[in-house]
Motif scaffolding. Structure first.
Motif, PDB file in Angstrom:
ATOM      1  N   CYS A 101     -13.426 -13.778 -56.129  1.00 39.23           N
ATOM      2  CA  CYS A 101     -14.384 -12.990 -55.358  1.00 39.23           C
ATOM      3  C   CYS A 101     -15.119 -13.882 -54.360  1.00 39.23           C
ATOM      4  O   CYS A 101     -15.611 -14.954 -54.728  1.00 39.23           O
ATOM      5  N   PHE A 103     -17.988 -13.321 -52.978  1.00 37.26           N
ATOM      6  CA  PHE A 103     -19.395 -13.437 -53.322  1.00 37.26           C
ATOM      7  C   PHE A 103     -19.537 -14.589 -54.320  1.00 37.26           C
ATOM      8  O   PHE A 103     -18.551 -15.050 -54.896  1.00 37.26           O
ATOM      9  N   CYS A 105     -21.991 -15.500 -57.444  1.00 40.86           N
ATOM     10  CA  CYS A 105     -23.119 -15.295 -58.352  1.00 40.86           C
ATOM     11  C   CYS A 105     -23.172 -16.448 -59.344  1.00 40.86           C
ATOM     12  O   CYS A 105     -22.133 -16.846 -59.892  1.00 40.86           O
ATOM     13  N   CYS A 108     -21.464 -15.801 -62.671  1.00 40.19           N
ATOM     14  CA  CYS A 108     -20.162 -15.117 -62.641  1.00 40.19           C
ATOM     15  C   CYS A 108     -19.183 -15.747 -63.623  1.00 40.19           C
ATOM     16  O   CYS A 108     -18.925 -16.952 -63.580  1.00 40.19           O
ATOM     17  N   LYS A 185     -21.190  -5.236 -55.294  1.00 38.23           N
ATOM     18  CA  LYS A 185     -22.524  -5.687 -54.891  1.00 38.23           C
ATOM     19  C   LYS A 185     -22.590  -5.685 -53.368  1.00 38.23           C
ATOM     20  O   LYS A 185     -23.423  -6.359 -52.776  1.00 38.23           O
TER      21      LYS A 185
HETATM   22  S1  SF4 Z   1     -20.329 -11.604 -60.525  1.00 38.02           S
HETATM   23 FE1  SF4 Z   1     -20.614 -11.919 -58.287  1.00 38.02          FE
HETATM   24  S2  SF4 Z   1     -19.078 -13.478 -57.724  1.00 38.02           S
HETATM   25 FE2  SF4 Z   1     -18.493 -12.658 -59.732  1.00 38.02          FE
HETATM   26  S3  SF4 Z   1     -17.029 -10.989 -59.308  1.00 38.02           S
HETATM   27 FE3  SF4 Z   1     -19.089 -10.062 -59.454  1.00 38.02          FE
HETATM   28  S4  SF4 Z   1     -19.866 -10.033 -57.338  1.00 38.02           S
HETATM   29 FE4  SF4 Z   1     -18.137 -11.462 -57.383  1.00 38.02          FE
END
Ligand code: SF4
Length: 384
Positions: A101, A103, A105, A108, A185
């Protein structure tokens, strides 16, 4: 208006994916990006980049987030969510049109689950995925299948590049015993709004939400909480039901005020009748992730504090604190409406007894979430 789509620095195209229409669609939308064609199965990070130490897990993982591979997937697509050992499972099924991903986090789980993955991946043969889903769900029409694309990638983060929702949403609209959950998100909902006359209530868009300061500090590149709520309100207007995942609930100074503010913000805009489900889960992660979190997110407090190894081999808050944070958010949600369909994600039978008074039961507002077989809940525009 969506937040700008994240763009990779390099796109690798595996030889077998070169001729697929999804490949040309994505490449057309990335005209400035460096594209490299590589043999199937080769490791793109074998080619070293100056200044990056790929022997360090944290640097390798971060470098992988800036590179995207377009490839074909040859394995089995549809799986029961692995859940977590000795915890109550909500019977979700997963399909993965990609892996990894963009993003970032701090908490994660992909930082341990996909640690050795050299790049983000998008699978270009998703027609095969839908064929497999159709075969599986048509083999058991008495069962309702809730299926998400959001297990190992955000469901909508790539949608502006792939237009996948144009395939998925009408496909699920034709399946009487299946619901697609798009977990995100992001606020990339433009395609979903254009599909407002085609989803037939068989697609639920769900947002992972949190205390506002956690969204800001620990969910890098994602849409803000306000942007997620605005997007949710727009898809509700387009007739979709929505979901919310308070996951992970984090204990920090001021957490009670912030979580109750988030609940109020969301449900000032979204009527409970449009909500398919809301989950609550406390912070948890594999022990081997702690060091990577500290290295990759030096400003985050999440890897610190009293956390203990639970029966599922994940670090979690000590039980009384864990129950306290979940119970607080649970009660905030139920105070909006007792009919709010709230469930706990990956929690123990003891948590269900303590917080909800017992496990989810047939005929309750959680029928749709936990149903395995028997009479299907009614779904469709009429029930929205
Ligand atoms: S936790 Fe954040 S980085 Fe991990 S898959 Fe979900 S949106 Fe993506």
């Amino acid at each position: 208006m969506s937040s700008p789509v994240w763009l990779p620095e390099i796109v690798y195209v595996s030889e077998s994916a070169r001729e697929d229409s999804m490949t040309s669609r994505v490449l057309t939308r990335l005209p400035e990006v460096d594209v490299r064609y590589i043999p199937d199965g080769s490791d793109p990070l074998a080619e070293k980049t100056a200044g990056t130490d790929f022997s360090r897990d944290s640097e390798r993982f971060s470098a992988g987030k800036r590179r995207l591979m377009l490839t074909r997937y040859q394995g089995s697509w549809m799986r029961a969510c692995p859940g977590t050992s000795q915890h109550v499972c909500c019977n979700l099924w997963t399909i993965n049109p990609g892996e990894g991903c963009p993003f970032d986090c701090s908490y994660c789980y992909l930082q341990s689950y996909l640690l050795r993955n050299p790049t983000l991946k998008l699978y270009v043969n998703t027609a095969d995925m839908m064929n497999e889903v159709e075969q599986r769900i048509s083999s058991d029409r008495s069962r309702l299948f809730r299926i998400t694309t959001g297990e190992v990638v955000d469901s909508l983060v790539w949608d502006n590049l792939t237009d996948s929702s144009y395939d998925l949403v009408p496909f699920f609209a034709r399946q009487d015993n299946a619901i697609l959950e798009l977990k995100t998100k992001s606020n990339h909902i433009d395609n979903l709004l254009r599909l407002k006359n085609e989803h037939r209530g068989h697609t639920v868009i769900s947002w992972s939400v949190n205390a506002e300061s956690i969204c800001r500090t620990d969910e890098v590149h994602t849409a803000s909480l306000d942007e997620r709520i605005e997007a949710a309100s727009q898809v509700v207007e387009a007739g979709y039901r929505v979901g919310f995942h308070f996951d992970p609930v984090v204990h920090f100074p001021g957490w009670e005020d912030e979580y109750s503010a988030s609940v109020r913000k969301i449900f000032d805009r979204i009527a409970v009748g449009n909500v398919a489900w809301v989950s609550v889960a406390s912070l948890r992660y594999a022990p081997q992730m702690q060091e990577i979190m500290r290295e990759r997110f030096p400003h985050s407090d999440l890897p610190y504090g009293e956390q203990f190894l639970a029966k599922d081999n994940k670090l979690r808050y000590i039980q009384p604190l864990r129950f306290k944070v979940i119970d607080f958010v649970w009660k905030q949600l139920k105070s909006v409406s007792p009919a709010m369909p709230v469930y706990m994600c990956m929690e123990s039978p003891a948590a269900w007894r303590n917080i909800a008074g017992g496990p989810p039961v047939a005929g309750s507002e959680l029928q749709e979430v936990f149903s395995r077989a028997g009479r299907l809940p009614v779904i469709g525009q009429d029930s929205i």
